[in-house]
Write an enzyme that holds these catalytic residues in place. Structure first.
Site, PDB file in Angstrom:
ATOM      1  N   GLU A 270       0.745 -12.976 -13.241  1.00 53.95           N
ATOM      2  CA  GLU A 270       1.295 -13.649 -12.052  1.00 53.95           C
ATOM      3  C   GLU A 270       2.331 -14.735 -12.340  1.00 53.95           C
ATOM      4  OE1 GLU A 270      -1.887 -14.044 -13.280  1.00 53.95           O
ATOM      5  OE2 GLU A 270      -2.617 -16.086 -12.954  1.00 53.95           O
ATOM      6  N   HIS A 303      -2.774  -8.696  -5.677  1.00 52.70           N
ATOM      7  CA  HIS A 303      -3.497  -9.703  -6.471  1.00 52.70           C
ATOM      8  C   HIS A 303      -2.524 -10.683  -7.127  1.00 52.70           C
ATOM      9  CE1 HIS A 303      -6.798 -11.060  -9.208  1.00 52.70           C
ATOM     10  NE2 HIS A 303      -5.777 -11.253 -10.033  1.00 52.70           N
ATOM     11  N   GLU A 304      -1.549 -10.147  -7.839  1.00 50.95           N
ATOM     12  CA  GLU A 304      -0.626 -11.038  -8.563  1.00 50.95           C
ATOM     13  C   GLU A 304       0.198 -11.854  -7.569  1.00 50.95           C
ATOM     14  OE1 GLU A 304      -1.592 -11.243 -11.410  1.00 50.95           O
ATOM     15  OE2 GLU A 304      -2.489  -9.271 -11.740  1.00 50.95           O
TER      16      GLU A 304
HETATM   17  N1  BES Z   1      -3.966 -13.514 -14.804  1.00 53.26           N
HETATM   18  C1  BES Z   1      -4.377 -12.164 -14.945  1.00 53.26           C
HETATM   19  C2  BES Z   1      -3.788 -11.478 -16.127  1.00 53.26           C
HETATM   20  C3  BES Z   1      -4.303 -11.928 -17.467  1.00 53.26           C
HETATM   21  C4  BES Z   1      -5.600 -11.732 -17.804  1.00 53.26           C
HETATM   22  C5  BES Z   1      -3.505 -12.497 -18.388  1.00 53.26           C
HETATM   23  C6  BES Z   1      -6.064 -12.135 -19.050  1.00 53.26           C
HETATM   24  C7  BES Z   1      -3.964 -12.900 -19.607  1.00 53.26           C
HETATM   25  C8  BES Z   1      -5.245 -12.716 -19.953  1.00 53.26           C
HETATM   26  C9  BES Z   1      -4.018 -11.337 -13.715  1.00 53.26           C
HETATM   27  O1  BES Z   1      -3.904 -12.046 -12.547  1.00 53.26           O
HETATM   28  C10 BES Z   1      -5.148 -10.384 -13.506  1.00 53.26           C
HETATM   29  O2  BES Z   1      -6.209 -10.816 -13.181  1.00 53.26           O
HETATM   30  N2  BES Z   1      -4.909  -9.109 -13.712  1.00 53.26           N
HETATM   31  C11 BES Z   1      -5.906  -8.083 -13.649  1.00 53.26           C
HETATM   32  C12 BES Z   1      -5.748  -7.178 -12.472  1.00 53.26           C
HETATM   33  C13 BES Z   1      -6.303  -7.742 -11.211  1.00 53.26           C
HETATM   34  C14 BES Z   1      -6.029  -6.845 -10.046  1.00 53.26           C
HETATM   35  C15 BES Z   1      -7.771  -8.036 -11.274  1.00 53.26           C
HETATM   36  C16 BES Z   1      -5.751  -7.276 -14.917  1.00 53.26           C
HETATM   37  O3  BES Z   1      -4.746  -7.463 -15.603  1.00 53.26           O
HETATM   38  O4  BES Z   1      -6.629  -6.497 -15.229  1.00 53.26           O
HETATM   39 ZN    ZN Z   2      -5.672 -12.523 -11.572  1.00 54.03          ZN
END
Ligand code: BES
Ligand code: ZN
Length: 880
Positions: A270, A303-304
């Site tokens: 995000e 989500h993002e």
């Molecule tokens: N902020 C996370 C991505 C992230 C996770 C970056 C761990 C670094 C380490 C992002 O917002 C996120 O949660 N992405 C999920 C998908 C979401 C729909 C639950 C993902 O990447 O699986």
């Molecule tokens: Zn997230």
């Protein structure tokens, strides 16, 4: 790679940093092997901190080329620099400019954290601690800084230069080079920094916000794939509108960009104004994406985007508060999808996911509270507990307060904490303030690990016209928390009469009961309903109002009744699913003897009625007809797991259902055939889901393989094609039909890595002991790459977490392949390796033979020297 230092980070050790960085200016001169980064940091000593306090900045594998303060280079004795830390021993003033020059090599960055190259595109991933791989910094989420970023590169290599915020300037330079400057006016933590540069195709759009501002939208993809980004663009616009309608949240910059890259550790990220996505969650059309892919894209884009308020405008004080942004944002994307699609279907799918991923985590060695108190490696805390249970906790707040007070609380949260790095306490406080309620006991949902259980029995006294529920709560012990406190559990319920209508009562005592919710707060409640003349069936935990397990002493007849007649769609699914699970467990334990067949026949009959019930949405019927997975059954059995016996029980029940409903299923299959052009909408997807579920049953009957082969050949979209391929490969492995379809699929999608991932996935999921060898062969396939997280997850991840009989092969060969591969992946990408390794977390519930072999594989990993912090943390906690 950061090897393990054994350091443990504790919540109680949090203290604000001595210094702040109100402004950050970065200058990148991009080059694959030697990118030059100049950081100009405005540093301020916090009030009250001693002037002698050193400034200690984090780094990770950095090469320092220069360091200066207020324009003067520092002398050797003024600082200490290692690849992982920069200490300025005596900062000269309360406020000064620190200039740092570092050099990094994006092309050699295979951990995919910090600045790296994916398909010749420069991109960044900084959450959680990747920014320190770019420059030395106070790389923690409570350091909010205003960023100005200048990016410079050869124009032909990188015509596109993006960073966070709004574009302010761009221009040509000598030697075919060019530059762009971006400014993000919103102070943000370093984990939200992003930069992208390369040659990418653009899909443009625009959105007019509720206050009438025009936002330019861009989705950037590999050139030539622009037409695959249309669905994502549409989902983005719907997300922006929904956040305005549902939460009053408006977008705040002039541009919003999304970039799709093919090497990405997670799903998406995000970064402020510049989301970076795994291309699997952007690119879609009917030829290459399934309905599930479309639904995932919609949810992840949302989500993002939603993080812009829950995560970016209000961020986390420290990484212990991760659920503050993730649990809340998952709740928001769940609500979005429920509004865009079918609420009941969405809720059932969520609960299935929660039970499949979060419950085993909460019941095994990796259990931790939604807000953990300690970690060795934060990357390992992006878990189902923080995300999915974190979302359920927010949902319970809404259930307890009601939607209006919940919305008022959210409004207060945004108003009170905008621009801040907040905590779970801050979040709970807004809801206490708007409702006047005390949420102290409720807060245990954040602080205490483990899945609470409620044991419920009921009695009806006809003479006294009284109905009684005896409810007892318990929370099982989890690692490092042996004694648990009693929780506040909002238990939605209904009393259902013989006519299927709600049964009413005149008075209730023994617990607070309001609006269909029993508030469980003590160990035992005897809840007495007076004025109840007929014995009702009880429908409990309606809508899955609390993430708990239930042990209900209720007759099978009552369950059958609820499965057919409960007015609450979710509960009807739940009752049927419970019956299916009970039948499968009984078959596994061989405890029902002759009654087994009677039970199965009753279920088959009910399955037939649900399948043909035109009053129910097709998507709902498809979900109801999907038997609990082998892993679900294993989890409910708990220990002594023999995956082969579970597989046999499940196959037998599927066959019984198929045989009992042969004609009806055939007719349904025919009637659901696709008419008209493809549309990814939820109703069309639901019809495809039901037809493909029915196909799975029909394929178990004589002629099943050729039916599936016809389905495969006639398919006009990926949903049907992949479903037929799975039926052939999983149910008819080794047949000519299966082999031909696999070959045809491979030939058709040669060169399309994302689609071939489905081909890897399906083959990795084929049950039985021969799949280990097949996986080894596939690892040498030209489309496979151990360096690409999507390939690794499709082949190895699927094998380890979605193939119970293959992975848990009795001779331990599955575990051996697994351990070897995890270690191979770890050399490049510790984060992906550690995630993969969690597939063995439930090893203690296996029967003794497999348990010993799984332990052996874990020990082999643990014995490797210089293991990464990521993998060592998982392996050691799993063995503890
Ligand atoms: N902020 C996370 C991505 C992230 C996770 C970056 C761990 C670094 C380490 C992002 O917002 C996120 O949660 N992405 C999920 C998908 C979401 C729909 C639950 C993902 O990447 O699986
Ligand atoms: Zn997230």
């Amino acid at each position: 790679m950061r090897t393990d230092t054994g350091q443990v980070f504790k919540l109680e050790d949090y203290r604000p940093s001595d210094y702040l960085i109100p402004a950050t200016s970065l200058d990148f001169r991009l080059s694959p092997d030697a990118t030059h980064v100049t950081a100009l940091l405005t540093i301020e000593r916090r009030e009250g901190v001693a002037a002698t306090a050193p400034l200690v900045l984090e780094g990770d594998g950095l090469t320092l080329l220069g360091v200066a303060i207020d324009g003067h280079a520092l002398a050797a004795g003024d600082y200490e620099a290692t690849p992982d830390r920069l200490m300025i021993l005596k900062p000269p003033a309360q406020r000064f400019e620190l200039r740092l020059e570092t050099e990094i090599a994006p092309s050699r960055n295979e951990a995919l954290m910090g600045l790296y190259r994916s398909n010749n595109v420069y991109c960044t991933q900084c959450e959680a601690e990747g920014f320190r791989r770019i420059t030395y910094f106070l790389d923690r989420p409570d350091i909010l800084s205003v960023y100005t970023v200048r990016v410079e590169a050869p124009h032909n290599e990188a015509p596109l230069l993006l960073s966070n915020g709004n574009p302010v300037e761009r221009g040509a330079l000598a030697n075919g080079r060019h530059y762009a400057v971006w400014h993000d006016p919103f102070p943000k933590p370093s984990y939200l920094f992003a930069l992208v540069a390369g040659a990418l195709g653009k899909v443009a759009g625009s959105f007019t916000t509720m206050s009438g501002r025009e936002v330019e939208l861009g989705i950037y993809v590999e050139p030539g794939k622009e037409r695959l980004a249309g669905y994502a663009m549409d989902a983005l616009k719907r997300s922006m509108k929904w956040d305005e309608d549902a939460f009053g949240r408006e977008y705040d910059l002039d541009v919003f960009n999304i970039v799709a890259v093919s090497d990405f550790n997670m799903g998406a990220m995000e970064n402020k104004g510049l989301n970076v996505f795994n291309d699997k969650y952007v690119l879609a059309d009917e030829e290459t994406a399934t309905d599930a892919d479309f639904a995932n894209i919609e949810a992840i884009i949302a989500h993002e985007y939603f993080h812009n308020w829950t995560g970016n405008r209000i961020t986390c004080r420290d990484w212990f508060q991760l659920c503050l942004k993730e649990g809340l944002t998952v709740y928001r994307d769940h609500e979005f999808s429920a509004d865009q699609r079918s609420r009941a279907v969405k809720r059932i799918a969520e609960v299935r996911t929660l039970r499949a991923h979060q419950f085993p985590e909460d019941q095994g060695p990796l259990a931790h509270p939604v807000r953990p108190r300690r970690y060795r490696e934060i990357n390992n805390f992006y878990t189902a507990t923080v995300y999915e249970k974190g979302s359920e906790v927010v949902r319970m707040i809404c259930t307890i307060l009601g939607p209006e007070a919940f919305r008022a609380g959210m409004d207060l949260y945004f108003e009170r904490h905008d621009g801040e790095a907040a905590t779970i306490e801050d979040f709970l406080k807004v809801f206490e303030d708007v409702s006047g309620r005390d949420l102290a006991q409720f807060a245990l949902w954040y602080h205490q690990a483990g899945t609470p259980n409620l044991t419920v029995s009921s009695a009806h006294n006809a003479a006294a016209r009284e109905f009684t529920l005896e409810i007892e709560q318990s929370v099982p012990p989890t690692p490092s928390e042996s004694r648990k406190r009693l929780m506040h559990i909002p238990l939605a319920f209904g009393l259902v009469g013989a006519d299927g209508k709600p049964v009413t009562w005149t008075a209730v005592e023994g617990a607070t009961v309001d609006d269909g919710i029993i508030h469980i707060r003590r160990r035992r409640h005897t809840v007495r309903f007076s004025g109840v003349s007929e014995r009702p069936s009880v429908s409990l935990n309606r809508g899955f109002s609390a993430p708990i397990t239930l042990s209900v002493q209720q007759k099978a007849d009552d369950q059958f009744f609820l499965a057919a007649h409960d007015s609450d769609a979710f509960s009807r699914w739940q009752a049927f699913n419970t019956l299916l699970t009970d039948a499968l467990i009984a078959a596994f334990r061989q405890i029902l003897g002759g009654k087994q067949a009677v039970f199965a026949a009753r279920l088959a009959e009910l399955a037939g009625r649900i399948a043909g019930d035109e009053a129910l949405e097709p998507a709902y019927r498809a979900l109801a007809l999907t038997l609990p997975g082998e892993a679900d059954i294993a989890r409910d059995i708990g220990k002594g797991i023999d995956p082969d016996a579970i597989f046999a029980a499940r196959e037998a029940l599927a066959r019984t259902i198929a045989e009992a409903n042969r004609d009806a299923f055939s007719a349904l299959y025919d009637s659901l055939a696709d008419k008209g052009p493809f549309s990814p909408d939820a109703a069309s997807a639901g019809r495809r889901a039901l037809r493909n579920t029915v196909l799975d049953y029909l394929s178990l009957l004589p002629g099943g393989a050729s039916l599936a082969a016809r389905h495969f050949n006639a398919a006009s979209n990926m949903t049907d094609r992949a479903a037929a391929l799975a039926v052939l490969a999983l149910r008819h492995s080794g047949t000519a039909e299966a082999e031909e379809a696999l070959a045809a699929f491979e030939a058709r999608y040669r060169g399309d890595a994302l689609v071939l991932d489905k081909w890897f996935q399906i083959q990795a999921g084929v049950p039985g002991e021969r799949t280990v060898d097949k996986v080894r062969v596939l690892m040498r396939h030209p489309a496979f790459s151990i360096a690409n997280p999507n390939r690794v997850r499709s082949l190895i991840g699927t094998f380890a977490s979605a193939n119970q009989t293959g992975f848990h092969r009795a001779d331990g060969e599955g575990y051996r392949l697994f351990a070897e591969t995890v270690l191979e992946v770890e050399k490049r990408n510790p984060q992906v390796a550690a995630r993969l390794a969690t597939a063995l977390r439930s090893w203690r519930s296996l029967e003794p033979g497999r348990q010993a072999k799984a332990k052996q594989a874990l020990l082999e990993m643990a014995q490797v020297e210089n293991l990464s912090a990521d993998l060592r943390d998982i392996v050691e906690r799993t063995l503890a």
